[in-house]
Write an enzyme that holds these catalytic residues in place. Structure first.
Site, mmCIF file in Angstrom:
data_model
loop_
_atom_site.group_PDB
_atom_site.id
_atom_site.type_symbol
_atom_site.label_atom_id
_atom_site.label_comp_id
_atom_site.label_asym_id
_atom_site.label_seq_id
_atom_site.Cartn_x
_atom_site.Cartn_y
_atom_site.Cartn_z
ATOM 1 N N HIS A 10 0.868 -1.170 0.000
ATOM 2 C CA HIS A 10 0.000 0.000 0.000
ATOM 3 C C HIS A 10 0.904 1.219 0.000
ATOM 4 C CE1 HIS A 10 -3.767 2.155 0.529
ATOM 5 N NE2 HIS A 10 -2.986 3.035 1.117
ATOM 6 N N CYS A 11 0.698 2.097 -0.965
ATOM 7 C CA CYS A 11 1.621 3.218 -1.125
ATOM 8 C C CYS A 11 0.951 4.502 -0.646
ATOM 9 C CB CYS A 11 2.025 3.331 -2.595
ATOM 10 S SG CYS A 11 3.118 4.711 -2.907
ATOM 11 N N VAL A 12 1.495 5.121 0.398
ATOM 12 C CA VAL A 12 0.882 6.355 0.907
ATOM 13 C C VAL A 12 1.053 7.515 -0.069
ATOM 14 C CG1 VAL A 12 0.924 5.889 3.385
ATOM 15 C CG2 VAL A 12 2.954 6.813 2.280
#
Ligand SMILES: [Zn+2]
Ligand SMILES: [Zn+2]
Length: 289
Positions: A138-140
């Protein structure tokens, strides 16, 4: 600590990250184009120097367009979710007798939170609160998961951002050195100097952290492994999805060379390559029985 709250917090952080990206782009644009190389292009008496300035401005804009394009496509492309029909088809194919939610799915996993079967390489994301196909992480920075359908676009975003930040450092370096050399008698305005120093320091910080990330993803790409699967390989002699470097690359980037550097796939690749859809992946035993 409430994990659910922490994960929702990461989502909010993502919007802050987007603002930060926009801020870094704006400061770099000001430092590189507006206050340094455009004035040189306009005012320089030397032809060669003007030509160099023009080249830098063109390459800067080209990389900026490519990185923003890849970024937006990564943000707005669904990484892939488990389709509604998947569970029913699977039940039919395996004659799995799955009246019991928890069982009957052979070697495939089951997600108790989403109450669905997990296709191969699929994982549950606790930030998105759903199962994501071939989840990488999951890429912020993109407020989205990176998975089967947007991994290529994410890698291109990484690639172009790395090149752009490298370019920024190289073309700002002479002014940066001059700034320290002539700190007292410089002629630039305080605003220009502030943007120069800020852009240089930010780009340097970015390029160093991106370098680690780029090296890591090149190694993952060349072995057809996701960030999640690194922990699953458990000393396997050769990873079952490792088809050899060239095929591993094609599994993510497609077979059409003209599309490799664009955040797009050809229709041929979308029609013929199952891996791009995230539900089925060829293994070594398929190509090399
Ligand atoms: Zn799930
Ligand atoms: Zn996610």
């Amino acid at each position: 600590m409430n994990l659910f709250r922490f994960c929702s917090g990461l989502k909010v952080l993502g919007y802050f990250m987007i603002l930060l990206v926009a801020g870094v782009v704006a400061v770099s644009y000001h430092a590189v184009v507006v206050s340094t190389w455009w004035p040189i292009f306009i005012e320089s008496g030397h032809r060669a120097y003007s030509a160099l300035a023009l080249l830098i401005i063109v390459v800067f804009h080209f990389l900026l367009i490519m990185l923003l394009w890849s970024y937006l496509i990564t943000v707005f492309t669904d990484p892939g979710s488990v389709p509604e029909h998947f569970r029913r088809e699977l039940g039919d194919n395996l004659e799995a007798g799955n009246s019991n939610d928890q069982g009957g799915f052979g070697s495939l996993g089951y997600c108790p939170k989403c109450r669905n079967v997990k296709p191969p390489r699929c994982h549950h994301c606790s930030v998105c609160q759903r199962c994501v196909l071939k989840m990488d992480h999951h890429c912020v920075w993109i407020v989205n998961c990176v998975g089967a359908r947007n991994y290529k676009f994410f890698l291109l975003f990484l690639f172009y951002t790395f090149l752009e930040t490298m370019l920024d450092i190289v073309v700002l370096l002479p002014s940066f050195i001059k700034f320290f050399g002539q700190a007292i008698k410089h002629s630039s305005s305080p605003g220009n100097l502030a943007s120069l120093v800020l852009a240089f320091v930010l780009n340097l910080a970015f390029v160093l952290s991106l370098l680690c990330f780029v090296v890591m993803h090149i190694s993952l790409l060349s072995s057809n492994t996701t960030s999640v699967e690194v922990h699953e390989k458990n000393g396997e002699v050769r990873w079952k999805y490792d088809l050899g470097k060239k095929k591993n690359f094609e599994q993510v980037f497609g077979k059409k060379k003209v599309f490799w550097l664009l955040p797009l796939y050809s229709k041929d690749d979308l029609d013929n390559m199952t891996s791009l859809h995230g539900l089925e992946f060829p293994t070594r035993s398929d190509i090399d029985p």
